[in-house]
Design an enzyme around this catalytic site. Structure first.
Site, PDB file in Angstrom:
ATOM      1  N   SER A  25       0.678  -1.239  -0.047  1.00 24.60           N
ATOM      2  CA  SER A  25       0.031  -0.099  -0.095  1.00 24.60           C
ATOM      3  C   SER A  25       0.821   1.283  -0.105  1.00 24.60           C
ATOM      4  CB  SER A  25      -0.733  -0.040   1.318  1.00 24.60           C
ATOM      5  OG  SER A  25      -1.853  -0.903   1.301  1.00 24.60           O
ATOM      6  N   SER A 167     -13.447   1.242   2.221  1.00 22.32           N
ATOM      7  CA  SER A 167     -12.395   0.972   1.304  1.00 22.32           C
ATOM      8  C   SER A 167     -11.312   2.000   1.017  1.00 22.32           C
ATOM      9  CB  SER A 167     -12.894   0.778  -0.296  1.00 22.32           C
ATOM     10  OG  SER A 167     -11.901   0.853  -1.089  1.00 22.32           O
ATOM     11  N   ASP A 319      -6.987  -8.379   4.089  1.00 20.37           N
ATOM     12  CA  ASP A 319      -6.207  -9.022   3.123  1.00 20.37           C
ATOM     13  C   ASP A 319      -5.605 -10.231   4.064  1.00 20.37           C
ATOM     14  OD1 ASP A 319      -6.789  -7.516   1.265  1.00 20.37           O
ATOM     15  OD2 ASP A 319      -4.632  -6.233   1.588  1.00 20.37           O
TER      16      ASP A 319
HETATM   17  C1  S3P Z   1      -5.365  -1.254   0.004  1.00 21.53           C
HETATM   18  C2  S3P Z   1      -6.978  -1.299   0.546  1.00 21.53           C
HETATM   19  C3  S3P Z   1      -7.484  -2.496   0.580  1.00 21.53           C
HETATM   20  C4  S3P Z   1      -6.560  -3.942   0.312  1.00 21.53           C
HETATM   21  C5  S3P Z   1      -5.594  -3.491  -0.582  1.00 21.53           C
HETATM   22  C6  S3P Z   1      -4.872  -2.624  -0.318  1.00 21.53           C
HETATM   23  C7  S3P Z   1      -4.955   0.065  -0.129  1.00 21.53           C
HETATM   24  O1  S3P Z   1      -8.684  -2.733  -0.423  1.00 21.53           O
HETATM   25  O2  S3P Z   1      -7.492  -5.118   0.307  1.00 21.53           O
HETATM   26  O3  S3P Z   1      -5.134  -4.881  -0.817  1.00 21.53           O
HETATM   27  O4  S3P Z   1      -3.676   0.058  -0.261  1.00 21.53           O
HETATM   28  O5  S3P Z   1      -5.621   0.991   0.033  1.00 21.53           O
HETATM   29  P1  S3P Z   1      -9.869  -1.959  -0.592  1.00 21.53           P
HETATM   30  O6  S3P Z   1      -9.849  -0.456  -0.113  1.00 21.53           O
HETATM   31  O7  S3P Z   1     -10.650  -2.205  -1.518  1.00 21.53           O
HETATM   32  O8  S3P Z   1     -10.709  -2.442   0.957  1.00 21.53           O
END
Ligand code: S3P
Length: 447
Positions: A25, A167, A319
């Site tokens: 991320s 999200s 995750d």
């Molecule tokens: C992430 C947010 C999550 C996660 C993804 C990374 C991010 O997804 O599952 O692997 O870096 O903002 P969502 O925002 O769709 O929940």
């Protein structure tokens, strides 16, 4: 199955000290904010997985200078904004990459066409397109808001957007678009999600206000801001560290330490849940690195007990449910995970694939639209059977989770498409072998 399958089989205890790869991320965000900023951004510890490399290529395509200086060391020369790319932007398997980049690109008066691999082309983009449309962007896409799509941005107006689903990707896309919207942007999140975009925006010199009010967190980004290049040290990814840590918990005699793991409070739901299950985990050397808390985390083999995972914990471990389901398989009693519907729209339908994989390995599972229950196999001498070939649908976390299961099960477990592991954890197999795991290529599923 193809010739490239991997098989994990039971070996001795896992022991050693490792470093998790850079947080995925934070790596995406470092490249994107570096490209949006003016001046140089120096990044250390960048995750060099396929997902992040796609984002690096996209930033170069939008006009930033992007250079790899050495292992994990990258330099981005931002030009204060994006210019139109000459070709299609292919984000590969990366949902975070494409959603954040679409948000950033929407701020500029240009068209950009985005695509990805078969998994990404099947994932919903409407969740991002809806707020971007309210801000003034337009697009043409396949039915149901699927990639490939062409986005046209520029002349955006302010939005105050309440996230319909928890999200961080959607929140981040709106904030990145808000950087170039008249009046900025406000995001209201009823449930807190990972806050790396907010933290990093501050690191790049942006003013951003976060306050708890009424039904959630309000994140207010005033308009008309410029970002200045900075230095970023990417901490170890807790979502990747989860694999060696759970492997140690379920393999008798094991002790594994992961150094430099990110301990952001919005990312540690798995550690809390494993603690509830009775895991022997210790956290040492807690320190601050570049505005994030990191620490060394040690896991030792433990007798785990099933738990009810509180649904409100889901955003902080979304995750990690696949590998939690593996830990639950080796526990005594049932583990119930509720409020996890978002798992169905990840790189694969992770509820369905974990349920199928665990069932094939002899574990009792119950699948519901937004929940998964795993019946721990540990009753007296009864152990996890294993002995299955698992179809991963190209999902890296499904592959790694089942390989960890195979390391402690009675019979080996084989996964297909293991090449996809490199999207998030390029050195996974080597690291696990270094700790004592037996992972081979092309071995049969059962012996
Ligand atoms: C992430 C947010 C999550 C996660 C993804 C990374 C991010 O997804 O599952 O692997 O870096 O903002 P969502 O925002 O769709 O929940």
């Amino acid at each position: 199955m193809t010739a490239a399958n991997l098989t994990a089989r039971r070996a001795g205890p896992l022991r050693g000290v490792v470093r998790a790869p850079g947080d995925k991320s934070i790596s995406h965000r470092a490249l994107i904010l570096g490209a949006l900023a003016s001046g140089l951004t120096e990044i250390e510890g960048l995750l060099e997985g396929d997902d992040v490399k796609r984002t690096a290529a996209a930033m170069a395509a939008f006009g930033a200078g992007v250079e790899r200086l050495g292992e994990g060391k990258w330099r981005v020369e931002g030009r204060g904004g994006f210019s139109e790319a000459a070709d299609v932007i292919d984000c590969g398997n990366a949902g975070t990459g494409v959603r954040l980049i679409m948000g950033a690109a929407a701020g500029f008066d240009m068209a950009a066409t985005f695509t990805g691999d078969a998994s990404l082309r099947g994932r919903p983009m409407n969740r991002v397109l809806k707020p971007l449309g309210e801000m003034g962007a337009s697009w043409i896409c396949r039915q149901g808001g699927r990639l490939p799509l062409t986005l046209r941005g520029g002349n955006l107006r302010r939005i105050a957007y309440t996230l319909p689903e928890p999200s961080a990707q959607v929140k981040s896309a709106v904030l990145l678009a808000g950087l170039h919207a008249d009046g900025g942007a406000e995001v209201i999140e009823p449930e807190a999600t990972r806050d790396h975009t907010e933290r990093m925006l501050r690191g790049f010199g942006a003013e951003i206000e976060v306050r708890e009010a009424g039904a959630g967190r309000h994140i207010v980004l005033p308009g008309g801001q410029t970002l200045r290049g900075t230095r970023i040290h990417v901490p170890g990814d807790p979502s990747s560290a989860a694999f060696p840590l759970v492997a140690a918990l379920v393999t008798p005699g094991s002790e594994v330490t992961v150094q430099g793991m990110l301990l952001n409070p919005l990312r540690i739901g798995l550690l809390e849940t494993l603690g509830d299950m009775g895991a022997d985990i210790s956290v040492t050397n807690v320190r601050d690195e570049g505005g994030e808390t990191v620490a060394d985390v040690t896991a030792r083999h433990s007798e785990l007990e099933g738990v009810e995972v509180p649904p409100e914990r889901a955003p902080s471990m979304i995750d990690e449910y696949p590998i939690l389901a593996v830990a639950a398989a080796f526990a005594s009693g049932k583990t119930t995970m509720r409020g996890i519907g978002e798992m169905r729209v990840k790189e694969s339908d992770r509820i369905a694939l974990m349920a199928a994989g665990l069932a094939a390995c002899g574990i009792g599972v119950e699948e519901e639209p937004e929940a998964l229950t795993v019946v721990g196999a540990k009753r007296g001498n009864h152990l996890v059977a294993g002995g299955a070939g698992v179809t991963t649908h190209g999902d890296h976390r499904i592959a790694m989770s089942h390989l960890i299961l195979g390391m402690a099960a009675e019979e080996p477990v084989t996964v297909d498409e293991p090449g996809m592991i490199a999207t998030s954890f390029p050195g996974f197999v080597q690291m696990m072998r270094g700790l004592g795991a037996e992972i081979g290529e092309d071995l049969p599923a059962t012996v």
